[in-house]
Design an enzyme around this catalytic site. Structure first.
Site, PDB file in Angstrom:
ATOM      1  N   HIS A 122       0.785  -1.271  -0.004  1.00 56.62           N
ATOM      2  CA  HIS A 122       0.006  -0.059  -0.138  1.00 56.62           C
ATOM      3  C   HIS A 122       0.750   1.232   0.022  1.00 56.62           C
ATOM      4  CE1 HIS A 122       0.880   0.668   4.324  1.00 56.62           C
ATOM      5  NE2 HIS A 122       0.815  -0.679   4.347  1.00 56.62           N
ATOM      6  N   ASP A 123       0.552   2.385  -0.574  1.00 59.61           N
ATOM      7  CA  ASP A 123       0.973   3.482  -0.675  1.00 59.61           C
ATOM      8  C   ASP A 123       2.284   3.706  -1.339  1.00 59.61           C
ATOM      9  OD1 ASP A 123      -1.344   4.602   0.683  1.00 59.61           O
ATOM     10  OD2 ASP A 123      -0.528   3.583   2.124  1.00 59.61           O
ATOM     11  N   GLY A 140       4.997  -0.985   2.794  1.00 60.44           N
ATOM     12  CA  GLY A 140       4.281   0.140   2.536  1.00 60.44           C
ATOM     13  C   GLY A 140       4.976   1.355   2.571  1.00 60.44           C
TER      14      GLY A 140
END
Length: 267
Positions: A122-123, A140
Site C-alpha cells: 500500500h501507498d 508500505g
C-alpha cells in the site's frame, strides 16, 4: 480487433474495458476496475478495488491486483491503485491500493516489469521502467524511482526511497535510502559502488559517469562530516545534473538514513 473475453471469466457490472482488451479463463474483474486499450489479462487473475490499468499492460496467471491492502489500519477508505501503460506483471504478483495514512494511492509507472511473486504494498510509488525480479517485495510507503532494478528475493523496508537508476542486489534487505545510481548488496544493504551498467543503459556519457564516480568517492570519504562533504560535492559538481540529482535526493526530507558503504554506519 474486438475484445476477447473468455466465457468463464467474470467481468462485474461497472467495470470499464477499452478496445482490444483480452481476458482469459476464470479471471475476475471487479466493478470499479478500468482496463485501458490493449490490456491482456491471462487466466486466473483477480483484479478488484478502485484499480486503473494503462494501455497494453499484460498480467499473467494468479496475480492479485487491487484487493484490500495488508494494513491493519485500513478501514475500507476509497483508495486507489493506478498502473501505467506497457507494464508486465508476472505470475503470483500482488499489488495493493493505498490507505488514508499514505495519500490513498499506490502507483506503478509505465514499462515496468514485475516478475513472479513480486509485491507492491500500500501507498508505494513506483516510477517508470522499474524492474522487480522474482519475489522482490516492497513494504508500505516505499518510493522507487525510474529505472531502478531490484534483485530476486530482495526486501525493502517501509518508507525507504530507492533512487533513480539504483541497483539492489538479490537477497538484500534494504532498511535505508539508496542514492540515485547507487548499487547495494548484502544481507543488510550496504553501498557497493555506482551502477555503471545502468548509467550506460540510460545513455549517460563518459563525462557524467566519471563525475558521478568522483562525487561518490568524495561523498563517502573519511575526512570531515557528511554534511561538509555533501556541500563540497554540491559546489564542485554544480553543473553535473546526475551528481546534483544525488545531492537533491540526500537533502530531501526522509524518515530513513542514507545507505552507506561498508558496514552502513550512521551519518
Amino acid at each position: 480487433m474486438a475484445r476477447e473475453i473468455h466465457p468463464t471469466a467474470v467481468v462485474e457490472a461497472g467495470a470499464e474495458l477499452g478496445e482490444d482488451v483480452r481476458i482469459g479463463p476464470y479471471t475476475v474483474i471487479g466493478p470499479q476496475v478500468t482496463l485501458s486499450d490493449g490490456c491482456v489479462v491471462h487466466s486466473h487473475v483477480v483484479i478488484g478495488g478502485r484499480t486503473g490499468i494503462g494501455a497494453r499492460t499484460e498480467i499473467f496467471p494468479f496475480a492479485s491486483i487491487g484487493l484490500r491492502p495488508q494494513d491493519l489500519k485500513y478501514r475500507g477508505e476509497p483508495s486507489e491503485l493506478v498502473i501505467g501503460s506497457d507494464t508486465v506483471i508476472r505470475e503470483h504478483a500482488t499489488l495493493n491500493p493505498g490507505t488514508e495514512g499514505g495519500g490513498l494511492l499506490t502507483r506503478v509507472g509505465d514499462r515496468c516489469l514485475l516478475m513472479v511473486g513480486s509485491h507492491v504494498a500500500h501507498d508505494c510509488d513506483v516510477g517508470d521502467g522499474v524492474i522487480m525480479a522474482n519475489n522482490a517485495t516492497l513494504a508500505g510507503h516505499v518510493r522507487v524511482e525510474d529505472y531502478a532494478v531490484l534483485g530476486g528475493l530482495s526486501a525493502v523496508h517501509q518508507f525507504v526511497r530507492i533512487g533513480r537508476n539504483a541497483m539492489v542486489g538479490g537477497m538484500t534487505g534494504v532498511e535505508r535510502d539508496v542514492i540515485p545510481y547507487g548499487s547495494v548488496v548484502g544481507d543488510r544493504a550496504r553501498l557497493s559502488g555506482i551502477n555503471i551498467i545502468g548509467m550506460k543503459r540510460r545513455g549517460l556519457g563518459r563525462d557524467d559517469i566519471n563525475a558521478v564516480r568522483k562525487a561518490y568517492r568524495l561523498l563517502f570519504a573519511a575526512e570531515g562530516t557528511f554534511q561538509e562533504r555533501l556541500q563540497e560535492v554540491a559546489d564542485e559538481f554544480a553543473d553535473c545534473a546526475p551528481v546534483m540529482e544525488i545531492v537533491g535526493f540526500i537533502r530531501e526530507d526522509s524518515s530513513r538514513k542514507i545507505c552507506q558503504p561498508g558496514d552502513g554506519g550512521e551519518l
